[in-house]
Design an enzyme around this catalytic site. Sequence first.
Site, PDB file in Angstrom:
ATOM      1  N   TYR A  41      34.967  40.307  37.255  1.00  0.00           N
ATOM      2  CA  TYR A  41      33.872  40.285  38.292  1.00  0.00           C
ATOM      3  C   TYR A  41      33.020  41.543  38.275  1.00  0.00           C
ATOM      4  O   TYR A  41      33.810  42.580  38.143  1.00  0.00           O
ATOM      5  CB  TYR A  41      34.559  40.171  39.747  1.00  0.00           C
TER       6      TYR A  41
ATOM      7  N   TYR B 120      27.254  52.734  48.164  1.00  0.00           N
ATOM      8  CA  TYR B 120      27.936  51.573  47.912  1.00  0.00           C
ATOM      9  C   TYR B 120      28.877  51.676  46.577  1.00  0.00           C
ATOM     10  O   TYR B 120      29.713  51.089  46.682  1.00  0.00           O
ATOM     11  CB  TYR B 120      26.553  50.658  47.311  1.00  0.00           C
TER      12      TYR B 120
ATOM     13  N   HIS C 113      33.010  50.778  46.375  1.00  0.00           N
ATOM     14  CA  HIS C 113      33.573  50.004  45.553  1.00  0.00           C
ATOM     15  C   HIS C 113      34.461  50.526  44.600  1.00  0.00           C
ATOM     16  O   HIS C 113      35.420  50.014  44.122  1.00  0.00           O
ATOM     17  CB  HIS C 113      32.338  49.139  44.804  1.00  0.00           C
TER      18      HIS C 113
ATOM     19  N   TRP D 210      35.468  43.713  55.181  1.00  0.00           N
ATOM     20  CA  TRP D 210      35.102  44.212  54.023  1.00  0.00           C
ATOM     21  C   TRP D 210      33.534  44.047  54.462  1.00  0.00           C
ATOM     22  O   TRP D 210      32.574  45.036  54.267  1.00  0.00           O
ATOM     23  CB  TRP D 210      35.346  43.641  52.660  1.00  0.00           C
ATOM     24  N   TRP D 211      33.073  42.678  54.697  1.00  0.00           N
ATOM     25  CA  TRP D 211      31.487  42.593  55.041  1.00  0.00           C
ATOM     26  C   TRP D 211      31.246  43.422  56.301  1.00  0.00           C
ATOM     27  O   TRP D 211      29.939  43.958  56.131  1.00  0.00           O
ATOM     28  CB  TRP D 211      31.511  41.124  55.609  1.00  0.00           C
TER      29      TRP D 211
END
Length: 104
Positions: free
Chosen positions: A41, A18, A22, A76-77
């Site tokens: 963010y 993960y 990112h 992306w999902w």
Amino acid sequence: MTTRAFRMKLKPGTVDEYKRRHDELWPDLARALSEAGIYDYSIFLDEETLHLFAVLKLWPDHKIEALPAKPVMQRWWDHMADLMEVEPGNRPREWPLQPMFYFA
């Protein structure tokens, strides 16, 4: 400016991947987030529970509601679905968080 916070959840054994994905955020996704009015963010991890806590700020004229329909967001999902709890369509499950305290 609006601030939103929510929780997501990783699957066991996926923390490093993960983070890696990112760290290599796609430029076209970063552009779509910015164009939707998102800035500042951050996503934080609770290593004990594998919960992710996201906090983002939105410009007053944001268009965040249009983001899920963008092909780059859907790609992306799909790219992240093997790492997280997701809804149908691979959108990450999100639990909104209520503000309880703010200190400026």
